[in-house]
Design an enzyme around this catalytic site. Structure first.
Site, mmCIF file in Angstrom:
data_model
loop_
_atom_site.group_PDB
_atom_site.id
_atom_site.type_symbol
_atom_site.label_atom_id
_atom_site.label_comp_id
_atom_site.label_asym_id
_atom_site.label_seq_id
_atom_site.Cartn_x
_atom_site.Cartn_y
_atom_site.Cartn_z
ATOM 1 N N ARG A 259 0.794 -1.223 0.000
ATOM 2 C CA ARG A 259 0.000 0.000 0.000
ATOM 3 C C ARG A 259 0.827 1.273 0.000
ATOM 4 N NH1 ARG A 259 -2.850 -4.026 1.917
ATOM 5 N NH2 ARG A 259 -0.893 -4.456 2.923
ATOM 6 N N THR A 260 1.823 1.341 0.856
ATOM 7 C CA THR A 260 2.511 2.628 0.995
ATOM 8 C C THR A 260 3.178 3.021 -0.319
ATOM 9 O OG1 THR A 260 2.851 2.137 3.327
ATOM 10 C CG2 THR A 260 4.157 3.919 2.392
ATOM 11 N N ARG B 142 11.625 3.849 2.783
ATOM 12 C CA ARG B 142 11.262 2.911 3.852
ATOM 13 C C ARG B 142 12.488 2.058 4.132
ATOM 14 N NH1 ARG B 142 6.056 -0.928 4.113
ATOM 15 N NH2 ARG B 142 5.237 1.029 4.904
ATOM 16 N N LYS C 166 25.432 -4.893 -3.299
ATOM 17 C CA LYS C 166 26.865 -4.575 -3.320
ATOM 18 C C LYS C 166 27.372 -3.866 -2.070
ATOM 19 C CE LYS C 166 26.569 -4.122 -8.334
ATOM 20 N NZ LYS C 166 26.878 -3.300 -9.519
ATOM 21 N N HIS D 207 5.922 6.001 11.263
ATOM 22 C CA HIS D 207 5.327 5.885 9.928
ATOM 23 C C HIS D 207 4.360 7.074 9.785
ATOM 24 C CE1 HIS D 207 3.796 4.312 6.287
ATOM 25 N NE2 HIS D 207 3.523 3.069 6.638
HETATM 26 C C1 NCD Z 1 2.428 -0.928 8.169
HETATM 27 C C2 NCD Z 1 3.934 -0.772 8.224
HETATM 28 O O1 NCD Z 1 4.630 -1.003 7.242
HETATM 29 O O2 NCD Z 1 4.385 -0.354 9.285
HETATM 30 N N1 NCD Z 1 1.967 -1.152 6.872
HETATM 31 C C3 NCD Z 1 1.585 -0.069 6.118
HETATM 32 O O3 NCD Z 1 2.403 0.705 5.694
HETATM 33 N N2 NCD Z 1 0.276 0.133 5.920
HETATM 34 C C4 NCD Z 1 1.854 -1.881 9.153
HETATM 35 C C5 NCD Z 1 2.395 -3.279 9.214
HETATM 36 O O4 NCD Z 1 3.277 -3.671 8.462
HETATM 37 O O5 NCD Z 1 1.885 -4.028 10.044
#
Ligand code: NCD
Length: 304
Positions: free
Chosen positions: A54-55, A105, A84, A133
């Site tokens: 999703r993100t 991320r 690498k 997040h």
């Molecule tokens: C979350 C994350 O990556 O922290 N996912 C997201 O971005 N919607 C929650 C999770 O992984 O549980």
């Protein structure tokens, strides 16, 4: 706010900043449908050192709906950082020459802050270890506002892995800006970090900790469920001890207020039974779309 540059921690924002992002998000609802060309010529790079559905895709969808372009990697193993041994600093010094904004991320706490220190272009944190997040918190707040008509005055239960879950850390801090009542419900060993509880209490929030999901779901407007973050446990035996402990079942929904809503950042593993999906309280798949809307607002505020 002055022009927004980086978004690393939700605490980089004031309440006014957040309200502006939420108001801009509301304006993006129609733009998301019609599409626009306002970020034409701008490039967004997504650097995902950890899995994401999703993100990353919602950031990409947001940028495309605003007429911008996207590039990036989703599989660290095929990047030089993974394959690498390139440092994060060098990856950033490279990518800043390809794009106008970086969405990152990474599995390490502090990674997004570090990336921003090296970057001459804006950096957005799309998840830094178990720490934060912030864009998820914004879409959560937007979802609450859209579903309940307001944030001030609501009551919310944060349930599940409050220790390793980065979404609840950012959301907890974001809620500190609003006059809300919070219940925290976590299995043993996965309680919310004391620093965040202190922060919420200092801000004047009414915060209580409860032991069971049954207590958590009663008498609140929002039930916010989370996944146990298996990948962050130093010892898998500790995960096995809590796995399956906090499962939202149909009978729990029966104990909720009729007009309560269930949110979840997703992905779900087993913490919400599939039967719950068809209840009117289940809003987690609607919440997903709000990720596109709020990320459009953010990109507009940063690049527009
Ligand atoms: C979350 C994350 O990556 O922290 N996912 C997201 O971005 N919607 C929650 C999770 O992984 O549980």
């Amino acid at each position: 706010m002055g022009r927004l540059r980086n978004l690393i921690s939700i605490q980089d924002l004031t309440r006014e900043d957040i309200d502006l992002i939420l108001d801009t998000s509301a304006k993006m609802e129609s733009v998301a449908v019609k599409r626009s060309k306002e970020l034409e010529g701008k490039i967004m790079a997504t650097l995902f050192f950890e899995p994401s559905t999703r993100t990353r895709l919602s950031f990409e969808s947001a940028m495309i709906r605003l007429g911008g372009s996207i590039l990036g990697f989703a599989d660290v193993a095929t990047s030089s950082a993974g394959g690498k041994g390139e440092t994060l600093a060098d990856t950033i010094r490279t990518v800043e020459r390809y794009a106008d904004v970086i969405v990152i991320r990474h599995n390490l706490d502090g990674s997004a802050r570090l990336a921003a220190e090296f970057s001459r272009i804006p950096v957005i944190n799309a998840g830094s270890g178990s720490e934060e997040h912030p864009t998820q918190a914004l879409l959560d707040l937007y979802s609450i506002r859209k579903l309940k008509g307001k944030i001030d005055g609501i009551s919310i239960s944060l349930c599940g892995d409050l220790k390793y879950g980065r979404t609840v850390h950012s959301l907890g801090m974001a809620l500190s800006y609003y006059g809300v009542t919070v219940k925290l419900a976590a299995p043993p060993g996965l309680r919310m970090k004391p620093a965040i509880i202190d922060e919420m209490k200092k801000a004047g929030l009414r915060v209580t900790e409860v032991d069971t999901l049954e207590e958590a779901v009663k008498d609140v407007d929002v039930v916010y469920m989370t996944r146990i973050q298996k990948e962050r446990f130093p010892d898998v035996r500790d995960y096995d001890a809590v796995q399956g402990k906090f499962r939202l079942r149909l009978q729990d929904v029966g104990m909720m207020r009729q007009d309560a809503v269930i949110l979840h950042p997703l992905p779900r593993v087993d913490e919400i039974e599939p039967e719950v999906d068809k209840t009117p309280q289940a809003k987690y798949f609607d919440q997903v779309y709000n990720g596109v809307i709020t990320r459009m607002a953010l990109l507009r505020l940063i690049l527009g």
